[in-house]
Motif scaffolding. Sequence first.
Motif, PDB file in Angstrom:
ATOM      1  N   PHE A 110     -70.927 108.250   3.350  1.00 13.12           N
ATOM      2  CA  PHE A 110     -70.927 109.165   4.494  1.00 13.12           C
ATOM      3  C   PHE A 110     -71.832 110.369   4.263  1.00 13.12           C
ATOM      4  N   TYR A 111     -71.769 110.950   3.061  1.00 15.46           N
ATOM      5  CA  TYR A 111     -72.450 112.219   2.807  1.00 15.46           C
ATOM      6  C   TYR A 111     -73.972 112.063   2.785  1.00 15.46           C
ATOM      7  N   VAL A 230     -88.529 110.189   6.963  1.00 20.27           N
ATOM      8  CA  VAL A 230     -88.638 111.410   6.160  1.00 20.27           C
ATOM      9  C   VAL A 230     -87.245 111.942   5.823  1.00 20.27           C
ATOM     10  N   SER A 231     -86.319 111.842   6.772  1.00 27.43           N
ATOM     11  CA  SER A 231     -84.954 112.309   6.539  1.00 27.43           C
ATOM     12  C   SER A 231     -84.257 111.475   5.476  1.00 27.43           C
ATOM     13  N   ALA A 232     -84.491 110.171   5.481  1.00 28.60           N
ATOM     14  CA  ALA A 232     -83.902 109.310   4.454  1.00 28.60           C
ATOM     15  C   ALA A 232     -84.466 109.656   3.080  1.00 28.60           C
ATOM     16  N   TYR A 233     -85.779 109.896   3.019  1.00 26.80           N
ATOM     17  CA  TYR A 233     -86.388 110.288   1.754  1.00 26.80           C
ATOM     18  C   TYR A 233     -85.814 111.623   1.277  1.00 26.80           C
ATOM     19  N   LEU A 238     -82.211 114.869  -2.178  1.00 29.93           N
ATOM     20  CA  LEU A 238     -81.038 115.730  -2.339  1.00 29.93           C
ATOM     21  C   LEU A 238     -79.992 115.068  -3.228  1.00 29.93           C
ATOM     22  N   ALA A 239     -79.897 113.740  -3.132  1.00 24.24           N
ATOM     23  CA  ALA A 239     -78.894 113.020  -3.919  1.00 24.24           C
ATOM     24  C   ALA A 239     -79.154 113.141  -5.416  1.00 24.24           C
ATOM     25  N   ARG A 240     -80.399 113.409  -5.792  1.00 23.34           N
ATOM     26  CA  ARG A 240     -80.689 113.580  -7.218  1.00 23.34           C
ATOM     27  C   ARG A 240     -80.010 114.830  -7.763  1.00 23.34           C
ATOM     28  N   ALA A 241     -79.828 115.819  -6.887  1.00 25.79           N
ATOM     29  CA  ALA A 241     -79.179 117.063  -7.326  1.00 25.79           C
ATOM     30  C   ALA A 241     -77.680 116.865  -7.510  1.00 25.79           C
ATOM     31  N   ARG A 242     -77.072 116.006  -6.666  1.00 22.33           N
ATOM     32  CA  ARG A 242     -75.632 115.749  -6.766  1.00 22.33           C
ATOM     33  C   ARG A 242     -75.368 114.254  -6.584  1.00 22.33           C
ATOM     34  N   GLU A 244     -73.255 112.287  -7.859  1.00 22.92           N
ATOM     35  CA  GLU A 244     -71.847 111.919  -7.779  1.00 22.92           C
ATOM     36  C   GLU A 244     -71.269 112.152  -6.395  1.00 22.92           C
ATOM     37  N   ALA A 245     -71.952 112.960  -5.582  1.00 24.24           N
ATOM     38  CA  ALA A 245     -71.419 113.310  -4.259  1.00 24.24           C
ATOM     39  C   ALA A 245     -72.274 112.792  -3.120  1.00 24.24           C
ATOM     40  N   TRP A 246     -73.590 112.773  -3.280  1.00 22.87           N
ATOM     41  CA  TRP A 246     -74.475 112.533  -2.143  1.00 22.87           C
ATOM     42  C   TRP A 246     -75.267 111.241  -2.220  1.00 22.87           C
ATOM     43  N   ARG A 247     -75.082 110.451  -3.256  1.00 29.34           N
ATOM     44  CA  ARG A 247     -75.817 109.193  -3.356  1.00 29.34           C
ATOM     45  C   ARG A 247     -75.244 108.174  -2.386  1.00 29.34           C
TER      46      ARG A 247
END
Length: 257
Positions: A110-111, A230-233, A238-242, A244-247
């Motif tokens: 979802f995130y 572009v939004s998916a990229y 952003l998922a690299r930063a978190r 555990e939460a955003w992948r």
Amino acid sequence: MVRARSLLARFMPHGPWDVVRQVAIFAAAYLAYRLVRGGIDGRAATAFENARSLIDIERGLHVFVEPSVQAWASGSGVITDVASWIYLNAQTTVSVSALVWLYLFRNSSFYFVRNMMVVAMVLALIGYIVYPAAPPRMFPEWGFQDSVAHFTGIDPDQAKVSALFNPYAAVPSMHVAFALMIGWPLAKLVRWRALRVFWFTYPFLVTFVIVVTANHFLADAVLGAMVAAVSAYSAAWLARARPEAWRFGRRSAELTA
């Protein structure tokens, strides 16, 4: 009590406050999107000039098929009515229902989708500011008719540019962008093959709908797809930063924000 707690854990894996937080994030982002979109000076002359430029580009590339497609669809009231209903509900009923399903049943993804959609709304606003454009329905000389207005009995172009409405915000097509950001993730996450096929083809259906209802040119759809890409990229970055939460498809049950 045990069963109630089990159900609560399933449908609210991060507790009720996370539900409130996600609703607040989407509500704030969408309200800001609508306010800025509507508050942009319509610049009608520029919007019509830009739209005519899109027509010239498509004609030069021999892809200006929108009048022919709408003329064909207009031969069946069922097609235009269904297309108009889908257009009215794609970004509201369908998208919201899909997000709710994602949160409840595929919470681990979802995130990522949430981040995509927030980034996409920011990019869309840049497009509306830089390149205001009138939709095809405002060019009856090319044979376009407003199918949605016929379906609802309400002519949106009679309304003036307001805090929540701007008729010259056609580039990019956020109907297509939303359809991609909802459809293709769901195509990976649902279990039934028929649903996978439906969600994979859903963006193509929405593209057909925006053309049939004369709300967007094909160029708008292409730019909407670029916004989604572009939004998916950006969401992946952003998922690299978190992670555990955003992948996308993460398996961690840790609290997210």
